[in-house]
Design a protein around this motif. Structure first.
Motif, short mmCIF file in Angstrom:
data_model
loop_
_atom_site.label_atom_id
_atom_site.label_comp_id
_atom_site.label_asym_id
_atom_site.label_seq_id
_atom_site.Cartn_x
_atom_site.Cartn_y
_atom_site.Cartn_z
N MET A 6 0.81 -1.21 0.00
CA MET A 6 0.00 0.00 0.00
C MET A 6 0.84 1.26 0.00
N VAL A 7 0.37 2.29 -0.71
CA VAL A 7 0.92 3.64 -0.64
C VAL A 7 -0.17 4.55 -0.10
N LEU A 8 0.18 5.31 0.91
CA LEU A 8 -0.78 6.23 1.53
C LEU A 8 -0.19 7.63 1.49
N TYR A 9 -0.92 8.58 0.91
CA TYR A 9 -0.43 9.95 0.84
C TYR A 9 -1.48 10.92 1.38
N GLY A 10 -1.00 12.05 1.85
CA GLY A 10 -1.88 13.06 2.41
C GLY A 10 -1.06 14.22 2.96
N GLU A 11 -1.75 15.29 3.29
CA GLU A 11 -1.06 16.47 3.79
C GLU A 11 -0.40 16.19 5.14
N VAL A 76 6.96 -0.19 7.45
CA VAL A 76 6.45 1.14 7.10
C VAL A 76 7.63 2.04 6.74
N VAL A 77 7.56 2.65 5.57
CA VAL A 77 8.57 3.64 5.15
C VAL A 77 7.95 5.02 5.28
N ASP A 78 8.55 5.85 6.13
CA ASP A 78 7.98 7.15 6.45
C ASP A 78 9.11 8.19 6.53
N LEU A 79 9.44 8.92 5.45
CA LEU A 79 8.67 9.18 4.24
C LEU A 79 9.41 8.64 3.02
N THR A 80 8.67 8.23 2.00
CA THR A 80 9.26 7.58 0.84
C THR A 80 9.98 8.56 -0.08
N LYS A 128 5.63 -9.76 3.91
CA LYS A 128 5.18 -8.85 4.96
C LYS A 128 4.25 -7.81 4.35
N ASN A 129 3.46 -7.17 5.21
CA ASN A 129 2.71 -6.00 4.75
C ASN A 129 3.70 -4.85 4.58
N VAL A 130 3.53 -4.09 3.51
CA VAL A 130 4.42 -2.96 3.24
C VAL A 130 3.58 -1.72 3.01
N LEU A 131 3.87 -0.66 3.79
CA LEU A 131 3.17 0.62 3.67
C LEU A 131 4.19 1.71 3.37
N LEU A 132 4.03 2.37 2.24
CA LEU A 132 4.86 3.51 1.88
C LEU A 132 4.06 4.78 2.14
N LEU A 133 4.57 5.65 2.99
CA LEU A 133 3.89 6.90 3.32
C LEU A 133 4.54 8.05 2.56
N MET A 134 3.70 8.94 2.03
CA MET A 134 4.17 10.11 1.28
C MET A 134 3.33 11.32 1.65
N HIS A 135 3.92 12.48 1.51
CA HIS A 135 3.14 13.70 1.62
C HIS A 135 2.31 13.86 0.35
#
Length: 321
Positions: A6-11, A76-80, A128-135
């Motif tokens: 998953m990739v999750l982005y937001g302010e 979790v990668v914070d921030l990609t 594994k579950n992988v979450l990439l977080l982005m602005h």
């Protein structure tokens, strides 16, 4: 078991990291140093690492595949986007240039993009579950009539071509956002939402979900997300084994043997033995000697006529009575 890519982005400040911290057994690779704020939401300090370069991030990627990280189920990668810019910067340092364009058109750009994408693909390949977080960013576009439209997308620090390749490797590429809702007393309440089904004005994709059966927007909570997509919060083999060992052993009812009634017998016992004297011993000896010397009397034989006569006599005696 299906894993979430998953990739999750937001302010900034919308709640991306808090959302990810509620995923199954997460481990954070942090670039912005903001993990300490997650500890107020229950995150543990030992479940993260701060990196300040692309080389450090790649070293962590290699470690994640070892047994040391078996206890974690989510990375979790914070921030990609920080990792991508560091990848470009290290390439420039290695080649002693100030900017990628110094090597001519195409070569430096392709080299850094390919290196970054290959490492991200290795991360996605883990079980594994992988979450990439982005602005996220908000930008305006004009249609052919000149009408302006607001669009929402992930950080522009990662080129569109790279973003499209990452999107092709994920099942969820979603936007989260804040929304002001007015209460009855006139005050505004900020609520956080996840756009589960990407809208026409949002960059993103979702796979394997019937868009007609799930809500298009849900609260920005991992539990709500897992419920909406039908994600099973399973436990790992190690955790299951620990739980089994902690369970109390089943009680086995001991079968008691049936009671056997004890039988008692009244056996007369002489409490006083007869007195033994010299006279009694001599008398007993004489009786034994006489019994041996005395010949046995021959047994009398009775004829059949005598038996019949005896029987008749007894019958006659009975009749008289």
């Amino acid at each position: 078991m299906k894993r979430i890519k998953m990739v999750l982005y937001g302010e900034p400040g919308v709640g991306k990291s808090v959302f990810a911290s509620k995923s199954p057994k997460p481990f954070f690779i942090c670039t912005d140093g903001n993990y300490e704020w997650l500890e107020e939401f229950g995150a543990k300090s030992e479940d993260h690492v701060n990196v300040t370069s692309w080389s450090e991030a790649k070293a962590i990627f290699e470690k994640i595949s070892t047994k040391e990280f078996d206890k974690y189920e989510t990375i979790v990668v914070d921030l990609t986007e920080d990792l991508f810019k560091w990848c470009e910067q290290e390439y420039c340092v290695r080649n002693k240039i100030e900017h990628l364009s110094d090597l001519g058109y195409g070569k430096a750009y392709d080299t850094t993009r390919n290196e970054f994408f290959i490492e991200i693909c290795k991360l996605f390949a883990l079980d594994k579950n992988v979450l990439l977080l982005m602005h996220g960013i908000t930008y305006t576009v004009k249609d052919r009539r000149g009408v302006e439209h607001t669009k929402y997308g992930p950080s522009s620090r990662i080129p569109d071509k790279v973003m499209d390749m990452i999107e092709g490797r994920t099942r969820y590429f979603l936007r989260c956002y804040l929304k002001d809702e007015e209460l009855e007393d006139g005050t505004l309440l900020k609520k956080r939402y996840l756009s589960l089904i990407p809208k026409p004005d949002e960059f993103g994709i979702v796979r394997g979900i019937d868009e007609n059966k799930v809500p298009h927007d849900i609260p920005l909570e991992w539990s709500e997300f897992a419920k909406a997509i039908g994600f099973s919060m399973t436990i790992s083999v190690e955790t299951a084994k620990e739980k089994i060992e902690k369970q109390p052993e089943p009680k086995v009812e001991e079968k008691s043997e049936p009671e056997v009634e004890q039988l008692t017998f009244d056996i007369p016992v002489e409490t006083k033995m007869p007195e033994v004297t010299k006279e009694t011993i001599e008398e007993t000896a004489r009786e034994l000697e006489l019994a041996v010397e005395k010949p046995a009397e021959p047994a009398k034989t009775i004829s059949n006529d005598d038996r019949i006569a005896a029987i008749k006599a007894k019958l006659a005696a009975l009749n008289k009575k």
